[in-house]
Write an enzyme that holds these catalytic residues in place. Structure first.
Site, PDB file in Angstrom:
ATOM      1  N   ASN A  47      11.080  15.094  69.827  1.00  0.00           N
ATOM      2  CA  ASN A  47      12.598  14.319  69.219  1.00  0.00           C
ATOM      3  C   ASN A  47      13.248  14.523  70.076  1.00  0.00           C
ATOM      4  O   ASN A  47      14.261  13.990  70.312  1.00  0.00           O
ATOM      5  CB  ASN A  47      12.452  16.022  67.886  1.00  0.00           C
ATOM      6  CG  ASN A  47      12.138  15.781  66.160  1.00  0.00           C
ATOM      7  OD1 ASN A  47      10.885  14.549  66.222  1.00  0.00           O
ATOM      8  ND2 ASN A  47      12.027  16.606  65.730  1.00  0.00           N
ATOM      9  N   HIS A  66       9.455  24.728  74.173  1.00  0.00           N
ATOM     10  CA  HIS A  66       9.999  24.267  73.897  1.00  0.00           C
ATOM     11  C   HIS A  66      11.118  23.673  75.521  1.00  0.00           C
ATOM     12  O   HIS A  66      11.921  22.654  75.241  1.00  0.00           O
ATOM     13  CB  HIS A  66      10.860  23.985  72.262  1.00  0.00           C
ATOM     14  CG  HIS A  66      10.690  22.759  72.131  1.00  0.00           C
ATOM     15  ND1 HIS A  66       9.970  21.613  71.857  1.00  0.00           N
ATOM     16  CD2 HIS A  66      11.829  22.266  71.349  1.00  0.00           C
ATOM     17  CE1 HIS A  66       9.992  20.705  71.467  1.00  0.00           C
ATOM     18  NE2 HIS A  66      11.573  20.803  70.499  1.00  0.00           N
ATOM     19  N   TYR A  83      21.650  20.574  70.923  1.00  0.00           N
ATOM     20  CA  TYR A  83      20.372  20.817  70.373  1.00  0.00           C
ATOM     21  C   TYR A  83      19.334  20.460  70.734  1.00  0.00           C
ATOM     22  O   TYR A  83      19.594  18.690  71.185  1.00  0.00           O
ATOM     23  CB  TYR A  83      19.797  21.804  69.214  1.00  0.00           C
ATOM     24  CG  TYR A  83      20.383  23.147  68.721  1.00  0.00           C
ATOM     25  CD1 TYR A  83      19.787  24.493  69.328  1.00  0.00           C
ATOM     26  CD2 TYR A  83      22.024  23.320  68.965  1.00  0.00           C
ATOM     27  CE1 TYR A  83      20.898  25.678  69.539  1.00  0.00           C
ATOM     28  CE2 TYR A  83      22.376  24.408  68.731  1.00  0.00           C
ATOM     29  CZ  TYR A  83      22.030  25.525  69.156  1.00  0.00           C
ATOM     30  OH  TYR A  83      22.521  27.227  68.788  1.00  0.00           O
TER      31      TYR A  83
END
Length: 199
Positions: free
Chosen positions: A120, A23, A72
């Site tokens: 996301n 990620h 994040y």
């Protein structure tokens, strides 16, 4: 008045435990660009590590910001929108680099607009910018197992680390991702797509 600066954003999660995960492909690629162009990062409003510098290629120069959101992944858009507003950066001068499970490891695809593909970080940026119309460098990390619990598989996959063979190939892959971002800046998205999407 719009700025002449480009904003190149690498998506990832902050902190040592995420540093080498799939990620964090965006963070890794932006670090490669920072190394190439001797750009150093400083904190932007607690939302991002932000570096400012100049890139030069074939006699052309471009002013750039390199960004690694500290929010994040799921809130990446907050950092991107803050920097965009503060420095008056146009949508067509934003490039976002991110991992993509729909591509095999080592593949790169460039696009602007369209679906977030379940990512996301991209969903957050689309929402905060009120538009998907910015350039994206999609860097393949391969797909999680489709058996069992797909949601858990996906989380474990993107937050997992590369295997030994991939780690050997990673420096070259990150260099390709950095090249792709530079090509968008200096030659435009269409030429960059012609160069990288067919590989």
């Amino acid at each position: 008045m719009a700025s002449e600066f480009w904003l190149i954003v690498g998506l990832g999660n902050p902190g040592a435990k995420y540093r080498n995960t799939r990620h964090n492909m965006g963070f890794m690629t932006v670090n490669e660009l920072a190394k190439r162009w001797s750009i150093h990062f400083a904190n932007h409003k607690g939302l991002a590590d932000l570096g400012k510098g100049t890139m030069s290629l074939n006699g052309q120069t471009a002013k750039v910001f390199l960004c690694k959101p500290l929010t994040y992944m799921n809130d990446s858009g907050q950092a991107v929108q803050s920097i965009r507003e503060y420095y008056h950066i146009n949508l067509d001068h934003i490039v976002v680099i991110h991992d993509d499970m729909d591509l095999e490891f080592g593949r790169i695809k460039l696009k602007s607009g369209g679906s977030a593909g379940g990512h996301n970080g991209i969903k957050s940026i689309d929402r905060c910018l009120h538009s998907p119309d910015y350039a994206r460098v999609r860097m393949g990390v391969g797909h999680a197992s489709r058996s069992g619990d797909a949601h858990d598989n996906t989380i474990n996959w993107v937050l997992g680390e590369f295997n030994a063979a991939q780690r050997k190939q990673l420096p070259e892959f990150l260099a390709d991702g950095a090249d792709a971002a530079e090509t968008i800046v200096f030659e435009g998205l269409t030429k960059a797509q012609d160069k990288f999407n067919a590989r």
